[in-house]
Motif scaffolding. Structure first.
Motif, PDB file in Angstrom:
ATOM      1  N   TYR A 115      15.060   5.659   1.555  1.00 43.81           N
ATOM      2  CA  TYR A 115      13.831   6.112   0.889  1.00 43.81           C
ATOM      3  C   TYR A 115      13.353   7.496   1.325  1.00 43.81           C
ATOM      4  O   TYR A 115      12.395   8.008   0.773  1.00 43.81           O
TER       5      TYR A 115
ATOM      6  N   ALA B 276       0.827  -1.215   0.000  1.00 44.67           N
ATOM      7  CA  ALA B 276       0.000   0.000   0.000  1.00 44.67           C
ATOM      8  C   ALA B 276       0.858   1.260   0.000  1.00 44.67           C
ATOM      9  O   ALA B 276       1.712   1.426  -0.860  1.00 44.67           O
ATOM     10  N   GLY B 277       0.628   2.181   0.952  1.00 39.76           N
ATOM     11  CA  GLY B 277       1.328   3.460   1.004  1.00 39.76           C
ATOM     12  C   GLY B 277       2.832   3.321   1.159  1.00 39.76           C
ATOM     13  O   GLY B 277       3.594   4.169   0.680  1.00 39.76           O
TER      14      GLY B 277
ATOM     15  N   ALA C  71       8.448   3.535  -3.878  1.00 41.45           N
ATOM     16  CA  ALA C  71       8.406   3.405  -5.345  1.00 41.45           C
ATOM     17  C   ALA C  71       8.812   2.013  -5.815  1.00 41.45           C
ATOM     18  O   ALA C  71       9.355   1.840  -6.893  1.00 41.45           O
TER      19      ALA C  71
ATOM     20  N   GLU D 118       7.944  -2.556  -4.740  1.00 40.80           N
ATOM     21  CA  GLU D 118       7.211  -3.513  -3.898  1.00 40.80           C
ATOM     22  C   GLU D 118       8.120  -4.455  -3.130  1.00 40.80           C
ATOM     23  O   GLU D 118       7.695  -5.030  -2.126  1.00 40.80           O
TER      24      GLU D 118
ATOM     25  N   ALA E 153       4.655   0.954  -0.230  1.00 35.43           N
ATOM     26  CA  ALA E 153       5.139   0.651  -1.582  1.00 35.43           C
ATOM     27  C   ALA E 153       5.161   1.910  -2.437  1.00 35.43           C
ATOM     28  O   ALA E 153       6.103   2.141  -3.201  1.00 35.43           O
ATOM     29  N   GLU E 154       4.155   2.741  -2.292  1.00 37.67           N
ATOM     30  CA  GLU E 154       4.114   3.998  -3.052  1.00 37.67           C
ATOM     31  C   GLU E 154       5.266   4.912  -2.636  1.00 37.67           C
ATOM     32  O   GLU E 154       5.930   5.505  -3.486  1.00 37.67           O
ATOM     33  N   ALA E 155       5.510   5.040  -1.344  1.00 41.16           N
ATOM     34  CA  ALA E 155       6.566   5.930  -0.857  1.00 41.16           C
ATOM     35  C   ALA E 155       7.955   5.425  -1.244  1.00 41.16           C
ATOM     36  O   ALA E 155       8.853   6.221  -1.521  1.00 41.16           O
TER      37      ALA E 155
ATOM     38  N   CYS F 253       3.692   2.041  10.363  1.00 44.68           N
ATOM     39  CA  CYS F 253       3.588   0.688   9.812  1.00 44.68           C
ATOM     40  C   CYS F 253       3.852  -0.387  10.867  1.00 44.68           C
ATOM     41  O   CYS F 253       4.588  -0.171  11.824  1.00 44.68           O
TER      42      CYS F 253
ATOM     43  N   GLU G 135       9.622  11.203   3.669  1.00 45.40           N
ATOM     44  CA  GLU G 135       8.208  10.809   3.503  1.00 45.40           C
ATOM     45  C   GLU G 135       8.027   9.328   3.835  1.00 45.40           C
ATOM     46  O   GLU G 135       7.089   8.936   4.513  1.00 45.40           O
ATOM     47  N   PHE G 136       8.960   8.505   3.375  1.00 50.49           N
ATOM     48  CA  PHE G 136       8.886   7.081   3.703  1.00 50.49           C
ATOM     49  C   PHE G 136       9.035   6.882   5.211  1.00 50.49           C
ATOM     50  O   PHE G 136       8.312   6.088   5.809  1.00 50.49           O
TER      51      PHE G 136
END
Length: 79
Positions: A37, A8-9, A15, A17, A11-13, A48, A40-41
């Motif tokens: 990362y 989810a978020g 970039a 998986e 993976a987006e942060a 998490c 933001e990550f």
């Protein structure tokens, strides 16, 4: 190297998986993830859950080995 799976978020942060990291503990892994990362990550990582081979790691001292899989799971909302 431990296999890391982002969802989810997270993976987006990040970039991506999946990744691999050579970390001795969950705390070491958190530091490496944040350094690689960015801010933001790191913000997302703070919310998490980390699962090591399917078991939640609640302590940064949890050891990691090269055969471990770590899932980075942001909070989920459901209905």
């Amino acid at each position: 190297m431990a296999a890391i799976r982002f969802f989810a978020g997270a993976a987006e942060a990040a970039a991506l998986e999946t990744a691999t990291f050579d970390a001795a503990t969950i705390g070491d892994l958190r530091g490496q993830l944040s350094a690689r990362y960015g801010a933001e990550f790191e913000r997302i990582l703070g919310r998490c859950s980390l699962l090591v081979n399917g078991t939640r790691a609640t302590d940064d001292a949890v050891p990691l080995s090269g055969s471990d899989t770590v899932d980075v799971l942001p909070p989920f909302a459901g209905g």
